[in-house]
Design an enzyme around this catalytic site. Structure first.
Site, short mmCIF file in Angstrom:
data_model
loop_
_atom_site.label_atom_id
_atom_site.label_comp_id
_atom_site.label_asym_id
_atom_site.label_seq_id
_atom_site.Cartn_x
_atom_site.Cartn_y
_atom_site.Cartn_z
N ASP A 1 0.83 -1.19 0.00
CA ASP A 1 0.00 0.00 0.00
C ASP A 1 0.87 1.26 0.00
O ASP A 1 1.87 1.35 0.71
CB ASP A 1 -0.89 -0.01 1.25
CG ASP A 1 -1.88 1.13 1.28
OD1 ASP A 1 -2.73 1.20 0.39
OD2 ASP A 1 -1.80 1.95 2.22
N GLU B 1 14.47 -15.58 -0.01
CA GLU B 1 14.78 -16.64 0.96
C GLU B 1 13.84 -17.84 0.80
O GLU B 1 14.13 -18.93 1.30
CB GLU B 1 14.67 -16.11 2.39
CG GLU B 1 15.69 -15.06 2.76
CD GLU B 1 15.41 -14.44 4.13
OE1 GLU B 1 16.16 -13.53 4.51
OE2 GLU B 1 14.44 -14.85 4.79
#
Length: 570
Positions: A223, A278
């Site tokens: 956002d 990751e």
């Protein structure tokens, strides 16, 4: 995904494991409080979403984007977050979230979570600690506090306006009871801006990204991604000076605005990318960044968030030349960065496109970043004589079918698959959006696109739940209900289902080839796999090229493509 395989040839598990799943995904936005209510309290919840996973699977989407579900006082529809690593008790629990994520994944559907990094709520424990702590304390440094102007600091540090109206600064009362410093809030006063120059903020959000990724979140919608970093070096420019220098959209086109679209923000997203990578497959992200077109690519960089919302079609008139220019330009931008483009017509912040396209088309309004968006019609009370419902629905169906044929990710907003119109006549006493109350007579707010969905043709809330609904549903919702359209040939719901199924079967590669024709009101392009899309933006039927018609947004007329209609052929 390989260039020769189509999405339809992949199993659900293969789609979930595909690191490139997002490049041409069909993503369905859920506004949780208005999707489905499992306990009859009038508010949609996570269990309600879980119960509707079979509906979502039948619809044929690839991912769900979940608007904020965090603890919140709802000063801004959930975008005022009290705790970034929990679920609002009104919506459920973390266990309910886990159950929902598993149900979606079992159905072969990815999960994208909304994250709100620019500001917290004023109820967040950090902000409460800041209020209880003295000027210059580490607690205050998590936010943007400044001394006021004037002999006693009685005036705000600048004359900037917030997006929701009124000043962008709010004065606090110090712990000793005296008038004190001011804090910055680009949006509502209940949404204090975080200080992203503070390393603690950056580390904590990395923790949040891992928290939700570990719980099965596949990606994040970021956002106000262009507002995190700020340069508040004194003296602060006045809003008149900012306006005079502004040549971009919600910011300068060179990154020099004090709080919109600064270059330093990409240092943050480079760290986020390290976290995303990751995981296997890597987590994805898409930026909500209302920035100049020349600045969008940095948000979509593979070293950053990977994708950025492109709102150009959302702002466009229903016009062939305008559509072609937007599509051509954005595909070129995406190719230059290695990203894929995004396409959207409706979301939780704008008037539904079935309504926008039914209004008289006028020259682009100077209405901030969102341009022509139906606001004037809503402010006038939604007069029915200005809205052509049938035309709006017809154009919306044609536009969506065209969008689903264009390379890139297609973002759909809950209810558009039903052809829902904007709800214009919500009484003031039942409105919720702060932008309405802070800008009366100027901003109508966003409640009209957030009204709970109709699932059944009858009932106190048309099947939304066993009780009422937190925003009023009009009687005409009945004919748009899922129950009314399910299995009904020619309904908007069945059009979306068929188009999304075909999209999976046909998608391969990300190329688009324009096909020339003599009619300026017709857009015709080819995709790999022998797939063609033809849209008639004009007022008279036109001949179709040779080929098998796979789907059309409206019935053909004696083998011709009617006005305001799209067809796919092969």
């Amino acid at each position: 995904m390989s260039t020769t395989a189509t999405l339809a040839t992949l199993s659900d598990s293969d789609r979930l494991a595909d690191p490139n799943w997002w490049r041409q995904a069909s993503v369905y936005q859920i506004y949780p409080r208005s999707f489905a209510d499992s306990n009859g309290d009038g508010i949609g919840d996570l269990k309600g979403i879980t119960a509707k996973v079979p509906y979502l699977k039948t619809l044929g989407i690839d991912a769900v984007w979940l608007s904020p579900f965090y603890p919140s006082a709802l000063a801004d529809g959930g975008y005022d977050v009290d705790d970034y690593r929990d679920v609002d008790p009104k919506l459920g629990t973390l266990a309910d979230f886990d159950e929902m994520a598993k149900a979606l994944h079992d159905a072969g559907i990815k999960l994208i979570a909304d994250i709100v990094p620019n500001h917290s709520s004023n109820r967040h424990k950090w902000f409460q600690e800041a209020l209880a702590s003295p000027k210059g304390s580490p607690e205050r440094d998590r936010y943007i506090f400044r001394d006021g102007k004037g002999p006693n600091g009685e005036f705000p540090p600048s004359d900037w306006d917030s997006v929701f109206g009124g000043p962008a600064w709010e004065r606090i009362t110090e712990p000793d009871g005296t008038p004190g410093q001011w804090y910055m809030h680009i949006f509502a006063k209940e949404q204090p801006d975080l200080n992203w120059s503070n390393r603690e903020i950056r580390e904590d959000f990395l923790k949040t990204l891992r928290f939700w990724s570990d719980r099965g979140v596949d990606g994040f919608r970021v956002d106000v991604a262009h507002a995190l970093t700020k340069d508040l070096t004194e003296p602060l420019l006045s809003k008149l000076e900012l306006s005079a220098a502004n040549t971009g959209v919600d910011g300068f086109d060179d990154g020099s605005h004090p709080f919109w679209d600064r270059d330093e923000v990409h240092e943050i997203y480079a760290e986020w990318r390290e976290v995303f990578n990751e995981y296997n497959p890597p987590r994805t992200a898409v930026a909500e960044a209302w920035v100049h077109a020349t600045r969008r690519a940095r948000y979509a960089s593979p070293q950053g968030l990977g994708q950025a919302f492109n709102f150009d079609l959302l702002q466009a008139d229903f016009d062939a030349a305008e559509y072609k220019e937007i599509i051509t330009r954005n595909l070129a931008e995406a190719a230059a960065t290695g990203a894929s483009s995004t396409w959207v017509f409706s979301n939780h912040d704008v008037v539904r496109h079935a309504t926008r396209y039914g209004l008289p088309q006028v020259a682009k309004a100077k209405a901030g970043a969102k341009g022509q968006d139906g606001k004037d019609w809503l402010l006038a009370g939604g007069p029915k004589d200005q809205l052509d419902v049938e035309l709006g629905e017809r154009r919306a169906r044609a536009a969506t079918l065209l969008m689903l044929a264009v390379p890139g990710s297609a973002y759909l907003y809950q209810g558009e698959e039903l052809g829902l119109q904007e709800v214009a006549d919500i009484p003031e006493s039942e409105r919720q959006d702060p932008s309405y109350f802070r800008n009366k007579g100027v901003e109508i707010g966003r409640d009209g696109c957030r009204v709970p969905l109709p699932w059944k043709v009858e009932g106190t809330s048309f099947g939304f739940g066993d009780g009422g609904s937190h925003l009023p549903q009009p009687d005409w919702f009945s004919k748009y209900a899922v129950e009314a359209q399910d299995g009904t040939e020619g309904s908007t719901l069945e059009l979306y289902r068929k188009a999304l199924k075909l999209r999976r079967e046909l998608l391969t590669g990300e190329e688009l080839e324009w096909v020339g024709n003599d009619n300026p009101d017709v857009l015709h392009f080819k995709r790999p796999n022998g797939w063609q899309s033809v849209t008639n933006f004009g007022n008279a039927a036109v001949d179709l090229p040779a080929g098998e018609v796979l789907v059309s947004s409206a019935p053909l007329e004696d083998g011709k493509l009617p006005a305001n209609t799209t067809a796919w052929l092969r």
